[in-house]
Scaffold this motif. Structure first.
Motif, mmCIF file in Angstrom:
data_model
loop_
_atom_site.group_PDB
_atom_site.id
_atom_site.type_symbol
_atom_site.label_atom_id
_atom_site.label_comp_id
_atom_site.label_asym_id
_atom_site.label_seq_id
_atom_site.Cartn_x
_atom_site.Cartn_y
_atom_site.Cartn_z
ATOM 1 N N ALA A 1 26.163 -3.164 -26.864
ATOM 2 C CA ALA A 1 25.147 -3.807 -26.039
ATOM 3 C C ALA A 1 25.535 -3.791 -24.568
ATOM 4 O O ALA A 1 24.689 -3.588 -23.692
ATOM 5 N N ALA A 2 26.814 -3.981 -24.288
ATOM 6 C CA ALA A 2 27.266 -4.030 -22.898
ATOM 7 C C ALA A 2 27.057 -2.708 -22.178
ATOM 8 O O ALA A 2 26.694 -2.679 -20.994
ATOM 9 N N GLY B 1 23.319 -9.478 -27.950
ATOM 10 C CA GLY B 1 23.715 -8.706 -26.779
ATOM 11 C C GLY B 1 22.529 -8.179 -25.992
ATOM 12 O O GLY B 1 22.615 -7.979 -24.773
ATOM 13 N N TYR B 2 21.407 -7.967 -26.683
ATOM 14 C CA TYR B 2 20.186 -7.470 -26.038
ATOM 15 C C TYR B 2 19.175 -8.596 -25.811
ATOM 16 O O TYR B 2 17.982 -8.340 -25.658
ATOM 17 N N ALA C 1 24.250 -0.854 -32.346
ATOM 18 C CA ALA C 1 23.653 -1.618 -31.257
ATOM 19 C C ALA C 1 22.889 -0.721 -30.303
ATOM 20 O O ALA C 1 21.852 -1.101 -29.759
ATOM 21 N N SER D 1 24.726 -9.681 -33.874
ATOM 22 C CA SER D 1 25.491 -9.639 -32.629
ATOM 23 C C SER D 1 24.846 -8.696 -31.619
ATOM 24 O O SER D 1 24.772 -8.996 -30.423
ATOM 25 N N GLY D 2 24.361 -7.540 -32.110
ATOM 26 C CA GLY D 2 23.693 -6.596 -31.217
ATOM 27 C C GLY D 2 22.414 -7.174 -30.636
ATOM 28 O O GLY D 2 22.106 -6.965 -29.454
ATOM 29 N N GLN E 1 28.871 -5.944 -29.534
ATOM 30 C CA GLN E 1 28.937 -6.435 -28.158
ATOM 31 C C GLN E 1 29.326 -5.318 -27.196
ATOM 32 O O GLN E 1 28.830 -5.251 -26.067
#
Length: 254
Positions: free
Chosen positions: A225-226, A62-63, A21, A58-59, A222
């Protein structure tokens, strides 16, 4: 497969999803783990590729904030990534197992160098392409072919694919590196997805491995990304290079 091996694969998936990510090279965590638990190399490679697809998606989710306004750019680059990945998947199935091993280290080094020199190279390219000193909004003419070549590598093995994608886009597209990182996740998901579909049809897939890596990589993405989106541009470039150096060392050692 023992409970300890299952846990190891899930944790490797979490680590790979986190790294992918933010940068890329998560395959250099999952692939050796699969070999260590006794999965044959080709089966490990194809199962890993399929398992990382949900993590890439998912990444990208997240972005999603960084992806706003990049729809046209993504539509321009996705076909190149898809076609390249298809070619890479075919090469994996028809070429000797060690055919690309000699160039993987060179690609990782090249990616790191391009990430470091990206701003200067981008400025030079901009001066040659427009009188205003800016790159075209959706990238230079050579950006899609370069993304396509990266897709070939991604379809074949994929370790450090994210580093090379960021390097290519960082030079060819005038935008913030964090926004390009979000786009990178989409292109990596496309590359893994296309090659994964080919592998499902013609290769031996270990579906338990796919499930374990998928679960871990979704969670890891996630996490990546966070925290990755909070890094300033310079810090992100430094992190990319550090991951690239570790990936190179791991590959050469393996």
């Amino acid at each position: 497969m023992s409970p300890a091996e299952i846990v190891a694969i899930v944790l490797a998936g979490v680590a790979a999803g986190t790294i992918n990510a933010v940068v890329g090279s998560g395959t250099l965590v999952t692939f050796p783990t699969l070999l260590a638990v006794g999965i044959p190399p080709v089966t490990a490679n194809v199962s890993n590729t399929i398992g990382l697809v949900p993590g890439s998606i998912s990444g990208a989710i997240g972005y999603r904030r960084e992806l706003k306004g990049q729809a046209r750019r993504a539509l321009r680059l996705i076909p190149a990534s898809a076609l390249g990945a298809a070619a890479g998947a075919v090469l994996l199935l028809v070429l000797p197992a060690g055919a690309f091993s000699a160039i993987v280290p060179a690609l990782i080094v090249l990616g790191c160098v391009l990430v470091v020199l990206g701003p200067r190279i981008s400025a030079a390219v901009a001066r040659r392409n427009t009188d205003r000193g800016e790159l075209p909004a959706h990238g230079t003419w050579w950006t899609p072919p370069a993304v396509g070549l990266t897709g070939v590598y991604g379809g074949y093995f994929g370790a450090a694919q994210g580093i090379i994608l960021l390097a290519v886009m960082g030079i060819g597209i005038d935008d913030d590196l964090q926004r390009l990182n979000g786009l990178k996740n989409i292109l990596a998901a496309v590359a893994n997805g296309v090659s994964g579909l080919i592998f499902i049809v013609v290769a031996d897939v270990d579906w338990l491995v796919v499930l374990l890596i998928a679960v871990g990589s979704v969670v890891g993405a996630q996490i990546g990304a966070a925290y990755g989106r909070r890094l300033p541009d310079v810090a992100l470039r430094i992190f990319i290079v550090l991951v690239g150096v570790v990936a190179l060392a791991a590959f050469l050692r393996g």
